[in-house]
Design a protein around this motif. Structure first.
Motif, mmCIF file in Angstrom:
data_model
loop_
_atom_site.group_PDB
_atom_site.id
_atom_site.type_symbol
_atom_site.label_atom_id
_atom_site.label_comp_id
_atom_site.label_asym_id
_atom_site.label_seq_id
_atom_site.Cartn_x
_atom_site.Cartn_y
_atom_site.Cartn_z
ATOM 1 N N GLY A 238 0.332 6.074 36.578
ATOM 2 C CA GLY A 238 0.450 7.413 36.836
ATOM 3 C C GLY A 238 1.190 8.488 35.946
ATOM 4 N N GLU A 239 1.893 8.017 35.362
ATOM 5 C CA GLU A 239 2.579 8.721 34.434
ATOM 6 C C GLU A 239 1.797 9.055 32.749
ATOM 7 N N ASN A 240 0.831 9.746 33.180
ATOM 8 C CA ASN A 240 -0.176 10.019 32.270
ATOM 9 C C ASN A 240 0.474 10.863 31.016
ATOM 10 N N ASP A 241 1.193 11.901 31.346
ATOM 11 C CA ASP A 241 1.726 12.716 30.536
ATOM 12 C C ASP A 241 2.591 12.049 29.307
ATOM 13 N N TRP A 242 3.445 10.954 29.940
ATOM 14 C CA TRP A 242 4.559 10.189 29.463
ATOM 15 C C TRP A 242 3.843 9.359 28.612
ATOM 16 N N LYS A 243 2.886 8.658 29.031
ATOM 17 C CA LYS A 243 2.005 7.709 28.001
ATOM 18 C C LYS A 243 1.335 8.404 26.798
ATOM 19 N N ARG A 244 0.791 9.796 27.101
ATOM 20 C CA ARG A 244 0.361 10.453 25.925
ATOM 21 C C ARG A 244 1.240 10.782 25.139
ATOM 22 N N SER A 245 2.535 11.228 25.494
ATOM 23 C CA SER A 245 3.488 11.711 24.763
ATOM 24 C C SER A 245 4.143 10.241 23.708
ATOM 25 N N LEU A 246 4.057 9.186 24.257
ATOM 26 C CA LEU A 246 4.266 7.970 23.540
ATOM 27 C C LEU A 246 3.032 7.693 22.701
ATOM 28 N N ASN A 247 2.064 7.657 23.017
ATOM 29 C CA ASN A 247 0.861 7.464 21.911
ATOM 30 C C ASN A 247 0.983 8.361 20.839
ATOM 31 N N THR A 248 1.408 9.725 21.079
ATOM 32 C CA THR A 248 1.237 10.449 19.943
ATOM 33 C C THR A 248 2.553 10.167 18.927
ATOM 34 N N ILE A 249 3.509 9.561 19.534
ATOM 35 C CA ILE A 249 4.821 9.143 18.694
ATOM 36 C C ILE A 249 4.431 7.936 17.976
ATOM 37 N N LEU A 250 3.792 7.120 18.742
ATOM 38 C CA LEU A 250 3.193 5.628 18.023
ATOM 39 C C LEU A 250 2.317 6.119 16.851
ATOM 40 N N ARG A 251 1.592 7.105 16.879
ATOM 41 C CA ARG A 251 0.564 7.285 15.900
ATOM 42 C C ARG A 251 1.569 7.799 14.576
ATOM 43 N N LYS A 252 2.294 9.013 14.912
ATOM 44 C CA LYS A 252 3.103 9.790 13.905
ATOM 45 C C LYS A 252 4.012 8.813 13.284
ATOM 46 N N ARG A 253 4.660 7.826 13.891
ATOM 47 C CA ARG A 253 5.557 6.951 13.231
ATOM 48 C C ARG A 253 5.165 5.483 13.122
ATOM 49 N N ARG A 254 3.823 5.414 12.921
ATOM 50 C CA ARG A 254 3.506 4.194 12.712
ATOM 51 C C ARG A 254 3.997 3.302 11.515
ATOM 52 N N ALA A 255 4.186 4.007 10.471
ATOM 53 C CA ALA A 255 4.536 3.398 9.172
ATOM 54 C C ALA A 255 6.156 3.001 9.528
ATOM 55 N N ASP A 256 6.876 3.830 10.190
ATOM 56 C CA ASP A 256 8.339 3.564 10.220
ATOM 57 C C ASP A 256 8.592 2.343 11.418
ATOM 58 N N ILE A 257 7.582 2.225 12.403
ATOM 59 C CA ILE A 257 7.528 0.800 13.307
ATOM 60 C C ILE A 257 7.160 -0.202 12.644
ATOM 61 N N GLU A 258 6.155 -0.117 11.627
ATOM 62 C CA GLU A 258 5.742 -1.283 10.848
ATOM 63 C C GLU A 258 6.561 -1.898 10.041
ATOM 64 N N ALA A 259 7.259 -0.773 9.376
ATOM 65 C CA ALA A 259 8.420 -1.178 8.518
ATOM 66 C C ALA A 259 9.466 -2.213 9.180
ATOM 67 N N VAL A 260 9.908 -1.842 10.210
ATOM 68 C CA VAL A 260 10.919 -2.484 11.561
ATOM 69 C C VAL A 260 10.439 -3.852 11.570
ATOM 70 N N LEU A 261 9.009 -3.976 12.163
ATOM 71 C CA LEU A 261 8.752 -5.317 12.481
ATOM 72 C C LEU A 261 8.466 -6.239 11.186
ATOM 73 N N ARG A 262 8.174 -5.691 9.913
ATOM 74 C CA ARG A 262 8.246 -6.521 8.948
ATOM 75 C C ARG A 262 9.699 -6.841 8.653
ATOM 76 N N GLU A 263 10.507 -6.047 8.731
ATOM 77 C CA GLU A 263 11.870 -6.399 8.328
ATOM 78 C C GLU A 263 12.463 -7.556 9.265
ATOM 79 N N TYR A 264 11.719 -7.879 10.425
ATOM 80 C CA TYR A 264 12.164 -8.886 11.519
ATOM 81 C C TYR A 264 11.230 -10.046 11.379
ATOM 82 N N ASP A 265 10.385 -10.139 10.402
ATOM 83 C CA ASP A 265 9.428 -11.133 9.932
ATOM 84 C C ASP A 265 8.640 -11.293 11.121
ATOM 85 N N VAL A 266 7.966 -10.200 11.687
ATOM 86 C CA VAL A 266 7.048 -10.185 12.753
ATOM 87 C C VAL A 266 5.564 -10.529 11.990
#
Length: 281
Positions: A238-266
Motif C-alpha cells: 500500500g505504500e505506493n508513493d514510497w515504492k515509486r520514490s525508491l524506484n526513481t532512486i534505483l534508476r538514478k543511482r544504478r551505477a553506484d549500486i552496481e559498483a558496491v555489489l561488484r566491490e563485494y564480489d556479488v
C-alpha cells in the motif's frame, strides 16, 4: 540468519497475526520524512552488520544520500517473524534485500539478479560449473538445509554426499557469524570438497577465507528448482508513493549500486538469460 544465509529468506517468512495494515496509505503516512529507517540484521556479513560495513548498508547509505537524510537502523536477526516484527510493526520502513515478487512485502523494481554458486578450493575441480558433474559423486558437498540446491542434489541422487547445515543456529557460542561463513571455513579447512551457496553471500567470504577459491555461478542448471533470483527492496503493501520514490532512486543511482555489489564480489547476471552482466562503463 538466526540464521539463514541464503536467498531470499524473506520469501519464506510471513507477516502473521498483528501485522500492521498499510492498505491505502501513502508515503507521508508511514515513512518518517527526516530519516531513512532501515530494517537490518546486525550480524549477516557481507549483507549487513551493526558496524554498517555490509553491501546492503552501503546501498542504504546511497538511498539516504539521495533523500538527503540520515540512516537509522532497527536491528533484528533475520529468521521467522523478521518481516512481522520490523516492517509489520512500523519500526522501520525499508528492507534493502528481498526476493522480488515476495507476497509478504511490496517489492520495488529489482536492482540486481544473481545466482547460486558452486565453490571449491582452487585447483581441485577445474572447470566445475554444474551440480551433475560426475566428479562430485561421493564428494562432501556443503549446502544450507532448505535451499534450492538441496532439491537439485536430491533429484540427482546425491543426498548421501551432501552435508546440510541447519539454517537456524541459536547457539551463542558458535564460531562463525553466519551459516555460509561456517561452510566456507569448513571448505577452506578441507572438511568439504565443495559447497553450493547463494552467490551474494559467498564471494566476499571466499576472498577472506585465506585459501584461494573458485566461485562459479550455476548458470547451466534446469529451470526447476531455480538457481537464479531477482533482488529488490521491500516496503509495506500500500505504500505506493514510497515504492515509486525508491524506484526513481534505483534508476538514478544504478551505477553506484552496481559498483558496491561488484566491490563485494556479488555475481551479477543480465536481466534475462544465463549470462553474467558486463560491468557498466
Amino acid at each position: 540468519m538466526t540464521r539463514f544465509r541464503s536467498i531470499p529468506v524473506l520469501a519464506l517468512l510471513a507477516f502473521g497475526p498483528g501485522a500492521r495494515e498499510a492498505s491505502g496509505q501513502t508515503m507521508p503516512d508511514l515513512v518518517t520524512a527526516d530519516v531513512l529507517r532501515v530494517c537490518g540484521d546486525p550480524g549477516n556479513m557481507p549483507f549487513s552488520e551493526r558496524k554498517e560495513d555490509g553491501f546492503e548498508n552501503r546501498i542504504a547509505a546511497i538511498v539516504a544520500d539521495e533523500l538527503k537524510v540520515k540512516v537509522r537502523y532497527y536491528w533484528l536477526q533475520q529468521g521467522p517473524g523478521f518481516v512481522r516484527n520490523t516492517l509489520g510493526t512500523g519500526l522501520c520502513d525499508l528492507i534493502v534485500g528481498s526476493a522480488f515478487g515476495s507476497d509478504i512485502v511490496q517489492s520495488t523494481n529489482p536492482y540486481y539478479r544473481s545466482a547460486y554458486t558452486i565453490v571449491t578450493r582452487r585447483g581441485t575441480f577445474e572447470g566445475l560449473a554444474r551440480i551433475d558433474d560426475p566428479r562430485l559423486k561421493g564428494k562432501a558437498v556443503g549446502v544450507i538445509a532448505g535451499t534450492p540446491p538441496v532439491n537439485r542434489l536430491g533429484d540427482l541422487g546425491m543426498i548421501g554426499s551432501m552435508k546440510a547445515y541447519a539454517p537456524y543456529q541459536l547457539d551463542p557460542a558458535r564460531k562463525h557469524q553466519t551459516v555460509a561463513a561456517e561452510i566456507v571455513s569448513d571448505l577452506a579447512e578441507g572438511k568439504l570438497d565443495a559447497a553450493i551457496l547463494w552467490g551474494p553471500s559467498v564471494g566476499w567470504l571466499a576472498k577472506r577465507s585465506g585459501v584461494p577459491m573458485e566461485v562459479t555461478p550455476l548458470l547451466q542448471e534446469p529451470d526447476r528448482p531455480s538457481m537464479t533470483y531477482r533482488i529488490a527492496m521491500g516496503v509495506r503493501h500500500g505504500e505506493n508513493d514510497w515504492k515509486r520514490s525508491l524506484n526513481t532512486i534505483l534508476r538514478k543511482r544504478r551505477a553506484d549500486i552496481e559498483a558496491v555489489l561488484r566491490e563485494y564480489d556479488v555475481p551479477l547476471l543480465e536481466d534475462e538469460g544465463d549470462k553474467l552482466l558486463e560491468p557498466s562503463r
